[in-house]
Design a protein around this motif. Structure first.
Motif, mmCIF file in Angstrom:
data_model
loop_
_atom_site.group_PDB
_atom_site.id
_atom_site.type_symbol
_atom_site.label_atom_id
_atom_site.label_comp_id
_atom_site.label_asym_id
_atom_site.label_seq_id
_atom_site.Cartn_x
_atom_site.Cartn_y
_atom_site.Cartn_z
ATOM 1 N N TYR A 72 18.362 -25.167 -23.915
ATOM 2 C CA TYR A 72 18.269 -26.437 -24.639
ATOM 3 C C TYR A 72 18.376 -26.218 -26.152
ATOM 4 O O TYR A 72 18.962 -27.021 -26.881
ATOM 5 C CB TYR A 72 16.964 -27.148 -24.311
ATOM 6 C CG TYR A 72 16.986 -27.797 -22.922
ATOM 7 C CD1 TYR A 72 18.180 -28.172 -22.327
ATOM 8 C CD2 TYR A 72 15.787 -28.015 -22.228
ATOM 9 C CE1 TYR A 72 18.180 -28.729 -21.094
ATOM 10 C CE2 TYR A 72 15.796 -28.587 -20.991
ATOM 11 C CZ TYR A 72 16.996 -28.944 -20.414
ATOM 12 O OH TYR A 72 17.016 -29.516 -19.186
ATOM 13 N N LYS A 73 17.809 -25.154 -26.631
ATOM 14 C CA LYS A 73 17.842 -24.863 -28.064
ATOM 15 C C LYS A 73 19.281 -24.610 -28.525
ATOM 16 O O LYS A 73 19.718 -25.140 -29.554
ATOM 17 C CB LYS A 73 16.948 -23.643 -28.357
ATOM 18 C CG LYS A 73 16.867 -23.292 -29.833
ATOM 19 C CD LYS A 73 15.919 -22.081 -30.039
ATOM 20 C CE LYS A 73 15.872 -21.694 -31.530
ATOM 21 N NZ LYS A 73 15.009 -20.494 -31.736
ATOM 22 N N LEU A 74 20.035 -23.823 -27.799
ATOM 23 C CA LEU A 74 21.431 -23.540 -28.151
ATOM 24 C C LEU A 74 22.292 -24.815 -28.091
ATOM 25 O O LEU A 74 23.138 -25.054 -28.957
ATOM 26 C CB LEU A 74 22.016 -22.489 -27.196
ATOM 27 C CG LEU A 74 21.366 -21.085 -27.282
ATOM 28 C CD1 LEU A 74 21.897 -20.175 -26.169
ATOM 29 C CD2 LEU A 74 21.636 -20.454 -28.652
ATOM 30 N N ILE A 75 22.093 -25.622 -27.109
ATOM 31 C CA ILE A 75 22.873 -26.870 -26.949
ATOM 32 C C ILE A 75 22.602 -27.801 -28.117
ATOM 33 O O ILE A 75 23.518 -28.444 -28.671
ATOM 34 C CB ILE A 75 22.508 -27.543 -25.608
ATOM 35 C CG1 ILE A 75 23.078 -26.737 -24.433
ATOM 36 C CG2 ILE A 75 23.056 -28.972 -25.549
ATOM 37 C CD1 ILE A 75 24.586 -26.690 -24.392
ATOM 38 N N PHE A 76 21.407 -27.934 -28.582
ATOM 39 C CA PHE A 76 21.053 -28.841 -29.662
ATOM 40 C C PHE A 76 21.791 -28.454 -30.942
ATOM 41 O O PHE A 76 22.345 -29.314 -31.637
ATOM 42 C CB PHE A 76 19.530 -28.787 -29.865
ATOM 43 C CG PHE A 76 19.050 -29.685 -30.978
ATOM 44 C CD1 PHE A 76 18.962 -31.062 -30.789
ATOM 45 C CD2 PHE A 76 18.682 -29.151 -32.226
ATOM 46 C CE1 PHE A 76 18.527 -31.868 -31.815
ATOM 47 C CE2 PHE A 76 18.265 -29.975 -33.246
ATOM 48 C CZ PHE A 76 18.169 -31.348 -33.038
ATOM 49 N N LEU A 127 8.717 -20.239 -12.618
ATOM 50 C CA LEU A 127 8.335 -19.688 -13.911
ATOM 51 C C LEU A 127 9.554 -19.135 -14.657
ATOM 52 O O LEU A 127 9.764 -19.429 -15.837
ATOM 53 C CB LEU A 127 7.283 -18.595 -13.719
ATOM 54 C CG LEU A 127 6.718 -17.961 -15.006
ATOM 55 C CD1 LEU A 127 6.061 -19.041 -15.886
ATOM 56 C CD2 LEU A 127 5.700 -16.869 -14.683
ATOM 57 N N ARG A 128 10.387 -18.360 -14.000
ATOM 58 C CA ARG A 128 11.573 -17.803 -14.625
ATOM 59 C C ARG A 128 12.560 -18.905 -15.030
ATOM 60 O O ARG A 128 13.190 -18.843 -16.088
ATOM 61 C CB ARG A 128 12.258 -16.844 -13.655
ATOM 62 C CG ARG A 128 11.453 -15.565 -13.426
ATOM 63 C CD ARG A 128 12.052 -14.772 -12.297
ATOM 64 N NE ARG A 128 11.240 -13.576 -12.005
ATOM 65 C CZ ARG A 128 11.340 -12.850 -10.913
ATOM 66 N NH1 ARG A 128 12.215 -13.180 -9.974
ATOM 67 N NH2 ARG A 128 10.569 -11.786 -10.738
ATOM 68 N N ALA A 129 12.700 -19.932 -14.243
ATOM 69 C CA ALA A 129 13.627 -21.027 -14.554
ATOM 70 C C ALA A 129 13.158 -21.790 -15.790
ATOM 71 O O ALA A 129 13.979 -22.213 -16.634
ATOM 72 C CB ALA A 129 13.740 -21.970 -13.355
ATOM 73 N N TYR A 130 11.887 -21.988 -15.930
ATOM 74 C CA TYR A 130 11.355 -22.719 -17.071
ATOM 75 C C TYR A 130 11.687 -21.988 -18.368
ATOM 76 O O TYR A 130 12.129 -22.606 -19.347
ATOM 77 C CB TYR A 130 9.849 -22.903 -16.908
ATOM 78 C CG TYR A 130 9.189 -23.500 -18.112
ATOM 79 C CD1 TYR A 130 9.352 -24.853 -18.425
ATOM 80 C CD2 TYR A 130 8.389 -22.696 -18.951
ATOM 81 C CE1 TYR A 130 8.751 -25.367 -19.546
ATOM 82 C CE2 TYR A 130 7.794 -23.230 -20.069
ATOM 83 C CZ TYR A 130 7.964 -24.583 -20.368
ATOM 84 O OH TYR A 130 7.378 -25.125 -21.475
ATOM 85 N N MET A 131 11.556 -20.684 -18.422
ATOM 86 C CA MET A 131 11.832 -19.926 -19.634
ATOM 87 C C MET A 131 13.338 -19.971 -19.970
ATOM 88 O O MET A 131 13.734 -20.138 -21.127
ATOM 89 C CB MET A 131 11.388 -18.463 -19.446
ATOM 90 C CG MET A 131 9.870 -18.296 -19.236
ATOM 91 S SD MET A 131 8.894 -18.922 -20.611
ATOM 92 C CE MET A 131 9.356 -17.729 -21.870
#
Length: 1780
Positions: free
Chosen positions: A846-850, A836-840
């Motif tokens: 991913y948002k920052l990389i994009f 659960l913690r890894a998913y968040m």
């Protein structure tokens, strides 16, 4: 010894047999005296009874023990009788394939009907110098014995070769003569041996024919005397012939042929020189087609004719004489076809147009009508009148045949006389060896006059043989001082008296021939009436009155009387002979000169005509009388010589190889006297032993107390115990003599004693084996009990442990189940939280990389668009610039091309060339500096960049790792969520499959374990194969290199040997010429001739490339392909040479640049360098202008042959003339500049060389001032200008002369081309093209060679000038330094003596070279130098003198010193080449001198091994690589002489050390050797042993080490020594049957082990000497290995890799048991060996090449001795040398 003891049970005897003559049988019951029957069992198991004659009571002959069978000498047999002799010959011939056997003094030779490899030069060398008993029987051994006795006793020798037709007499005589020709050297004449051997093919062609018994049967007897001088070298030969079978010329039986020469002539009738003889096939002539067998298998008559003609030419018989001989032979063939026809009962005639008669008369050069008349008529003379009577057809045919026989006999005698004249020598004959090749005893169904004469000759020879054998026996007994009785032997003197005494057969035959009406019938009746009752050897057959019987020594023979009178008279029609004497043919009257001399001697003036003819007929010698006289002369010759007998035996009548017919063999043994020799020996004491041999053989029969210090007394005591009858043996001075059968009895006692010893040994060994087995079984039982009790105790302990373990397992399992349930629940909770913690976190990342990626993409796209726009603009600009520049360049190019065509352009280019060169040099130096600075900056920048790159790469790697970790976690998170649901479900399936997977894994592991070893083995096998192939390739390359090196060294040694031979012959010729001149004294010119010869060889090597006049003349006829190949090769060599010179120039330039940098410190030197550079540049320009001028001339002269040169006044002519004038003007300018520069340089040099006069000049300058100095300078300048002007005039005249020569040469070439063109116009087109091509190629080749020669000369002069320039520059700098020191102010100082610094040179005066080499080489004693001084001292002294000559730039002195050194060393080696110490000493010094030339040559390859001080001593002016090669060749020559000297010392002792010496006597004692005792039979105090051989080897090694020889060279010498030991030992082993035994193999291996120990002691185990002994080691192992089954054969083939098939088979065939427990090798086993080795590729030679010398190499060995430390001892008398 009683017969009951010998004829006991199991004794073997011989029984007579009708087919096999004798059969072997064994007693199955003891014989007791009085028995009349012997009970025997044959070899096939048949039981027979042998009846004993009650009157004679003769028992069957006993058989010898197996150990005595197959001996080399028949007299070594204990029982000497006919069956023993026959069986021994059969075993040797059939089983062992040995064709020679001794029988006392006789050599028995059996014809093998097969070519055997036992007559090569190696076999001859092996038998040369050996004693007769030391080697196996051979014809070469008999020849060597005759040669040795001739030299030792100074008595003439004879070799009597006899036997029946087909037994091999001619071949044996031929091999004996070949042996004499090989072992002796010719005296004075170069090809005496070849001429002696060349007589054989001629006599075989003219005197041999095919008979029913032999394809090459000698139909005459011959006695050849080979003459020798005082040095026992062949001087010549003489041949006597006996009783040529003339009847064969006109008649041959079925299956026989005429003499070979007729068939050879017919086979060569197609040749152009034989066309005039009008011959054809042999079947076309009556004299050659009667036998209906014109061809012999495997014989080419045409080839044999070529050999015959070659032999004629070798004997000096000219081609004209040969053609005359063939012409007479062809005439005889045509005479055979002359047809006689009947006219009436008592009259015959020949047709006048008979073609064959016309050809006969044409070839003979006689009148055809006259010859036809006397062939059919006969002249009869009476007391009152002479009348002509016709003859019948039969008489005419007989007369024709008689004429043919008479002509052939005369021609045969004339050829024999010509051969004798050719073999006659001017040198005085000191002694001779005669070889008698004569017919043996003959008996046929019909025996005539020829057989009667042959058997008469054999009776005489047999009598001489019997007397000689009896004489030798008597001398032996007297020499040993034993009592002897008169031996009764067959005396054939009554039979000889029957034939030759008064009123004997020959006397009655001659008397009957004188009777007018004598006939064969009346002669037979006279024989019956006169001899029948008076002589027991004469008898009459029962059913014939025209025959008689003579009881010869061999057999009784019945002779038919028909034809005796006619053959004895040998009549021929005298008128036919008179017709032939009138012939115009040159040779024909010479054949009948003897008849004319006889006629003149008998036709004295008488009153009655008939009386003269009667006396002539009475005085004519009959054939019988002539033969008797020649036979008496032969016997006188033989009695005056020492005879040696060879009896040839024909084994069978079918010519089957190695097949013995016992009946035929016994007939010949009886006929040739072999059995008579045996009988004479058996009547006395046939078995003879030396005391040493007897003691060694029968030591086993003695007890320890019986052995005394005196061996003779020991042998006496033993024989008195063993043999009671003292008449059975006698004690001589050196030998013990035994009666027949006593040795067999002693052998029986010896074998019984050995058998009892073997039984005792077996009993003891069996007891030991049984006890050992019992103890082993007892020990095993105790061990089994102990292990069983231990096993029971261990089982009880294991039960207790299992019970306790079950309780512990239950406790732990329950605890484990509870713990596992708790851990599963805890792990599931933690996993859910983690996902659960890894998913968040991943979603936010991913948002920052994009967002970041979008910014990067926008930046790169904008940049790419901007760069594309910029590149398009730049490309357009560059294109415009290139177009503009191209147009400008084209214009400039056209302008430059126009300028380049004019001569003025060259002048402009040359203007300012000197400044340009200086500027370019400055620019190059600046660029070099800039390049260094830039390279340093570049390296610094690269270092910083590399550090930054490493930092960036590390940061990027960290970022990449973090990115991959994050991506992996993001991917794992959803999969873990999905898997979490069915993990429990799969857990159960996993547990169920676990067991199956474990089983599969175990199976897979087992399969892997099985497969992996196979793969490893395969990979290892492949790797091993690769290694083997690489090793084989390297070995093959090394082998090829060594073979090439050995081939070069052998050629070099042959060349040097030929040079010495040529020099000796020249000296002999000069001596002979000078001795004939009166008042002239010959001086010793060896020294000067040798030096001149060597200088000539050097001159030839230096001038190899310069073509001689003869080569220029012959090049026009050389093949085109050869010329092209030569040109290509010349070009390649030229390119290689140029590259080498370029490298050398680069090095010299580098050295020059270094020297210039150091020398630019002084201003005056810089000016001189600048002026020299200017001079070189001007000279270079001068040369280039000359080349341009030559090219212009060539372009004018080398125009097409059809086009003419430009006419004067034409435009091309004017242009060329202007160019020529401008170039001449420029040339004159350059010459003036050169003159000015040279004058300036010479002035400066002159001023520099006047340093010593500066003080006087200074005083003069002070007194007279500057005016006087100016005057002196002008005077010096004028003098120099005058010299320059004179030199310039000389140069100009020389150039003018060369230009005239070139002009004349061009004119000649032009004329030749015009002639060639005129000739080519007459030829067809193809021939014209070919001729022009040949001419052009030869012209170009000659020009190419001339240019190369000029180029080399220029290069040599350039190198010489450069070296001189360096020397002058160095000298000038030294003078400047001296002058500066002189000009410096002087102050008073204290002077101290300083130690002199030597430069490692020895100064000598010109002309002292001969004194130096006389003291240092010619008169030097190596022993003192080797002990007292440093090794290689002469080499160091010579090299130091060479260094001095090099330092003063004296090329003549260097070459003179080195040439005289080489010549002196050669003279010493030639004079004292047999002294090992001298040869070793000069080999070491030659190698050291060669190493010094290499070490101090200045090459970098050798300089790296030197110290800094040694590098200062390198040669400076001369490059002596050619002398290095010459000295290397000299070292090779000395090395070969060293090996020869060493071989001469070792060879006499090798066989005694390695084979004959036995360390253990007794059980392994030698067997009896018969009459021919070995040279080692008698014990000597100084007997050679292996220790003696090792002492010699140690002495050689010590001597070479003391002389300072290189270690690698010593190893090569030792390797060669061991090869000689192996080769000599193995060769003698292969030729000595008595050495091939098990005990001898053991002795050889022990001796080889001692040699290997010596190698290890001297630290030479790695020199390759062990490998050279491998053939000998394998031969010794072959003697000891088991030799019965096929597995043994496989083991032998695997083991004997260093032996050839022929050597293996020979050793197995010669294997001889020494004791009864050994067995011979069966023929079946030998056949198996041959089949196994038939595919082996190897040499077919039997012997090892004992003369082989391995190729020697001289690896570079630098010396640690510095030259300046070497001091010259006063004892060398070299006080005229001064250390520098």
């Amino acid at each position: 010894m009683a017969a009951s003891e010998l004829y006991s049970k199991y004794a073997r005897v011989w029984l007579p047999d009708a087919t096999e003559v004798w059969k072997s049988a064994e007693l199955i019951k003891d014989y007791t005296p009085g028995d009349l029957t012997l009970y025997l069992q044959l070899e096939d198991g048949t039981v027979v009874e042998y009846k004993i004659d009650p009157r004679t009571k003769n028992l069957p002959p006993l058989r010898n023990p197996n150990i005595l069978v197959g001996e080399n000498d028949l007299t070594a047999l204990s029982y000497l009788h006919e069956p023993a002799v026959l069986h021994n010959l059969k075993v040797r011939f059939v089983d062992s394939k040995l064709i020679y056997t001794y029988c006392g003094i006789v050599l028995v030779a059996i014809n093998p009907y097969e070519n055997l490899p036992i007559y090569e030069a190696d076999i001859i060398n092996a038998y040369s110098g050996q004693n007769m008993g030391d080697m196996d029987p051979h014809i070469f051994a008999v020849a060597e014995e005759a040669y040795k006795q001739m030299a030792r006793d100074e008595r003439n020798q004879s070799i009597i070769v006899s036997g029946e037709s087909g037994a091999g007499k001619t071949v044996s005589a031929k091999y004996a003569m070949r042996y004499f020709a090989t072992v002796s050297c010719s005296s004075g004449e170069t090809n005496v041996e070849e001429r002696v051997l060349a007589s054989s093919p001629i006599m075989e062609a003219l005197g041999n024919a095919k008979t029913t018994r032999n394809d090459n049967s000698s139909r005459f007897g011959k006695y050849i005397e080979i003459g020798f001088d005082k040095k026992y070298c062949i001087t010549g030969a003489n041949m006597r012939t006996y009783l040529l079978e003339k009847s064969r010329v006109v008649f041959q039986a079925h299956g026989e042929r005429n003499y070979h020469i007729f068939y050879q002539l017919c086979a060569s009738s197609h040749l152009s020189e034989f066309k005039a003889f009008k011959l054809g096939c042999a079947d076309d002539f009556h004299y050659t087609n009667q036998g209906q067998s014109p061809v012999i298998d495997r014989v080419d008559d045409a080839k044999e004719m070529r050999n015959t003609r070659k032999a004629f030419s070798l004997l000096g018989i000219s081609e004209n004489e040969q053609m005359e001989i063939y012409q007479i032979l062809a005439a005889i063939l045509h005479l055979s076809n002359v047809e006689v026809k009947d006219q009436s009962a008592d009259r015959s005639s020949i047709l006048p147009n008979d073609a064959h008669l016309m050809v006969f008369c044409e070839l003979m050069g006689v009148a055809c009508e006259e010859m036809a008349h006397w062939l059919c008529h006969r002249k009869l003379k009476t007391t009152s009148e002479t009348y002509v009577k016709p003859v019948t057809k039969m008489d005419a045919v007989n007369g024709r045949d008689a004429l043919a026989k008479h002509i052939y006999a005369r021609l045969f005698n004339w050829i024999v006389g010509s051969i004798n004249n050719a073999l006659k020598s001017a040198a005085k004959q000191h002694s001779f060896i005669g070889v008698l090749d004569i017919y043996g005893f003959e008996t046929f169904d019909v025996n005539s006059f020829e057989q009667f004469c042959i058997n008469y000759a054999n009776e005489k020879l047999q009598q001489q043989f019997n007397l000689h054998v009896f004489k030798l026996e008597q001398e032996e007994y007297m020499r040993e001082e034993i009592p002897w009785r008169l031996i009764d032997f067959y005396d054939n003197q009554p039979c000889i008296n029957l034939i030759e005494a008064k009123m004997g057969i020959l006397d009655l035959l001659d008397e009957e021939c004188k009777m007018p009406k004598g006939s064969d019938n009346t002669w037979a009746q006279k024989l019956y009436n006169t001899l029948l009752k008076q002589n027991a050897h004469f008898d009459k057959p029962r059913l014939s009155n025209r025959a008689f019987i003579i009881h010869h020594f061999a057999d009784k023979v019945e002779y038919q009387c028909e034809g005796f009178l006619e053959k004895n008279k040998d009549t021929v029609n005298e008128e036919q002979i008179n017709v032939l004497k009138k012939s115009k043919f040159n040779l024909l009257p010479k054949l009948f000169e003897d008849d004319e001399k006889a006629t003149v001697s008998t036709n004295k003036p008488t009153s009655i005509i008939g009386r003269s003819s009667q006396t002539q007929r009475d005085n004519k010698k009959t054939v019988g009388l002539q033969f008797r006289q020649s036979l008496h002369l032969l016997m006188d010759t033989l009695n005056a010589t020492t005879p040696h007998y060879v009896r040839c035996i024909k084994p069978n009548d079918h010519k089957a190889p190695f097949t013995l017919d016992p009946v035929r063999a016994v007939q010949q043994l009886r006929a040739c006297g072999i059995l008579e020799t045996i009988r004479i020996s058996a009547a006395g004491f046939p078995s003879r032993w030396t005391y040493q041999e007897f003691f060694s053989r029968y030591r086993v029969l003695m007890k320890q107390n019986d052995v005394l210090s005196d061996k003779k007394q020991t042998c006496r005591n033993l024989l008195e115990k063993l043999i009671e009858d003292q008449d059975k043996y006698q004690f001589g001075k050196n030998k013990i003599f035994f009666r027949a059968g006593q040795v067999a009895y002693l052998e029986k006692l010896r074998s019984d004693k050995l058998r009892m010893a073997c039984v005792r040994i077996q009993k003891t060994i069996r007891c030991w084996l049984a006890r050992k087995k019992y103890l082993r079984m007892r020990k095993s039982a105790i061990i089994i009990q102990r292990h069983v009790r231990g096993y029971q105790a261990r089982c009880y302990v294991q039960f207790l442990r299992r019970t306790r373990a079950a309780v512990v397992i239950q406790k732990n399992v329950r605890m484990w189940l509870t713990r596992r349930q708790y851990r599963q629940q805890r792990s599931a909770a933690i996993t859910l939280q983690c996902f659960l913690r890894a998913y968040m976190a991943r979603k936010q990342y991913y948002k920052l990389i994009f967002e970041k990626k979008a910014v990067v993409i926008q930046r790169w796209v904008k940049g790419w668009l901007t760069r594309q726009h910029y590149r398009r603009i730049m490309a357009a600009v560059v294109l415009l610039q290139s177009c503009a520049r191209r147009m400008k360049a084209k214009k400039e190019l056209k302008k430059l091309k126009v300028e380049a065509r004019s001569v003025e352009h060259y002048k402009k280019l040359n203007i300012g060339m000197e400044n340009k060169i200086v500027q370019l040099q400055h620019k190059i130096n600046e660029q070099h500096k800039e390049n260094r600075e830039l390279s340093e900056r570049l390296s610094a920048v690269e270092k910083t960049q590399s550090m930054e790159r490493e930092k960036q790469s590390r940061e990027i790697e960290n970022l990449r790792k973090s990115e991959e970790e994050a991506r992996r976690k993001a991917e794992v998170f959803p999969s873990l969520l999905e898997q979490l649901s069915f993990l429990q479900h799969e857990l159960e399936n996993t547990l169920s499959e676990k067991e199956g997977l474990e089983k599969q894994m175990n199976v897979y592991k087992e399969q892997i374990q099985q497969v992996c070893p196979l793969q490893l083995l395969n990979t290892q096998h492949c790797f091993v194969l690769e290694i083997k192939t690489n090793i084989d390739n390297t070995k093959q390359l090394e082998k090829d290199l060594s073979e090439e090196r050995s081939r070069y060294q052998s050629l070099l040694s042959e060349h040097l040997h030929l040079e010495e031979r040529h020099r000796d012959l020249k000296e002999d010729m000069n001596f002979s010429i000078s001795s004939t001149k009166s008042g002239h004294k010959r001086t010793d010119s060896n020294y000067s001739s040798n030096s001149s010869e060597f200088s000539q060889t050097l001159a030839s090597t230096e001038g190899e490339d310069s073509p001689t006049q003869t080569e220029d003349e012959n090049q026009s006829t050389v093949d085109l392909s050869v010329l092209l190949k030569l040109q290509r090769r010349v070009k390649e060599l030229e390119q290689e040479k140029q590259s080498l010179w370029q490298q050398l120039d680069k090095r010299e330039e580098a050295q020059q640049e270094k020297a210039k940098v150091e020398e630019q410190r002084t201003v005056g030197r810089a000016e001189l360098d600048l002026e020299t550079l200017k001079r070189q540049e001007l000279e270079y320009e001068n040369k280039r202008l000359k080349q341009d001028l030559n090219e212009l001339r060539k372009s004018l002269t080398n125009e097409n042959s059809e086009a003419l040169p430009p006419a004067p006044g034409s435009v091309p002519y004017k242009i060329l003339l202007e160019q020529l004038n401008s170039s001449n003007e420029e040339l004159e300018m350059r010459k003036e500049e050169v003159l000015l520069l040279r004058s300036h340089m010479v002035r400066q040099e002159a001023l520099k060389h006047k340093v010593k006069k500066q003080i006087t000049l200074l005083t003069i300058f002070i007194l007279y001032g500057e005016l006087w100095l100016a005057y002196e300078g002008l005077k010096e300048t004028n003098r120099l200008l005058e010299c320059q002007m004179q030199e310039q005039e000389r140069v100009l005249s020389e150039k003018y002369r060369k230009l005239l020569e070139e002009m004349n040469k061009l004119k000649e070439e032009k004329e030749q081309q015009q002639k060639l063109l005129a000739q080519n116009l007459l030829l067809p087109e193809d021939a014209r093209i070919e001729a022009s091509l040949k001419h052009e190629i030869t012209r170009l080749a000659s020009e190419n060679l001339e240019l190369m020669e000029q180029h080399e000369k220029q290069e040599k002069t350039m190198r010489k000038l450069k070296k001189q320039l360096k020397f002058l520059m160095r000298k000038s700098t030294q003078q400047k330094k001296n002058s500066s020191l002189m000009n410096a102010p002087v102050r008073a100082v204290n002077i101290t003596r300083k130690e002199k610094d030597y430069q490692g040179m020895l100064e000598y005066k010109k002309g002292d070279e001969s004194r130096l080499l006389k003291s240092l080489v010619l008169e030097l004693k190596p022993r003192g130098v080797a002990v007292n001084f440093i090794p290689g001292l002469p080499a160091y002294i010579i090299f130091m003198c060479v260094r001095y000559a090099d330092s003063v730039n004296d090329d003549e002195g260097v070459s003179t010193l080195l040439n005289l050194t080489i010549t002196s060393i050669k003279g010493v080696i030639k004079k004292r080449g047999n002294d090992f110490e001298v040869v070793s000493f000069w080999l070491a010094n030659a190698c050291r001198l060669m190493h010094c030339l290499r070490q101090y040559s200045g090459d970098e390859v050798y300089m790296i091994h030197n110290t800094a001080k040694q590098n200062e001593h390198c040669l400076t002016n001369f490059e002596l690589s050619e002398y290095q090669q010459v000295i290397c060749d000299l070292a090779i020559q000395i090395y070969r002489q060293l090996i020869k000297c060493m071989e001469d010392i070792l060879q006499p002792i090798i066989v005694g050390c390695m084979l004959e010496h036995e360390t253990v006597h007794g059980v392994l004692g030698s067997k009896p050797t018969g009459l021919r005792k070995r040279s080692t039979s008698l014990p000597e105090e100084g007997a050679v042993t292996v220790e003696v051989l090792l002492q010699h080897l140690g002495l050689f090694h010590t001597t070479m080490s003391q002389h300072g020889m290189d270690s690698d060279l010593i190893k090569q010498v030792v390797k060669q020594q061991f090869y000689i030991i192996c080769a000599v030992t193995l060769n003698h082993l292969l030729l000595r049957k008595d050495m091939c035994s098990w005990s001898k193999g053991l002795q050889i291996r022990y001796n080889v082990w001692q040699l290997e120990e010596w190698l290890a002691e001297k630290e030479l185990a790695d020199c390759g000497a062990k490998e050279t002994l491998e053939p000998l080691i394998q031969a010794a192992q072959l003697l000891q290995i088991k030799k019965k089954t096929e597995a043994d054969a496989q083991a032998i083939c695997t083991m004997c890799t260093a032996l050839t098939t022929a050597q293996i088979v020979k050793v197995l065939s010669l294997y001889t048991p020494v004791i009864e427990f050994e067995e011979r090798v069966s023929t079946t086993f030998i056949t198996i060996i041959k089949n196994l080795l038939k595919d082996r590729v190897e040499s077919s030679t039997l012997m090892m090449d004992a003369k082989k010398i391995f190729a020697v190499t001289f690896p570079f060995m630098p010396s640690a001795v510095t030259l300046e430390t070497i001091q010259i001892p006063a004892s060398l008398n070299l006080s005229f040398l001064t250390r520098v």
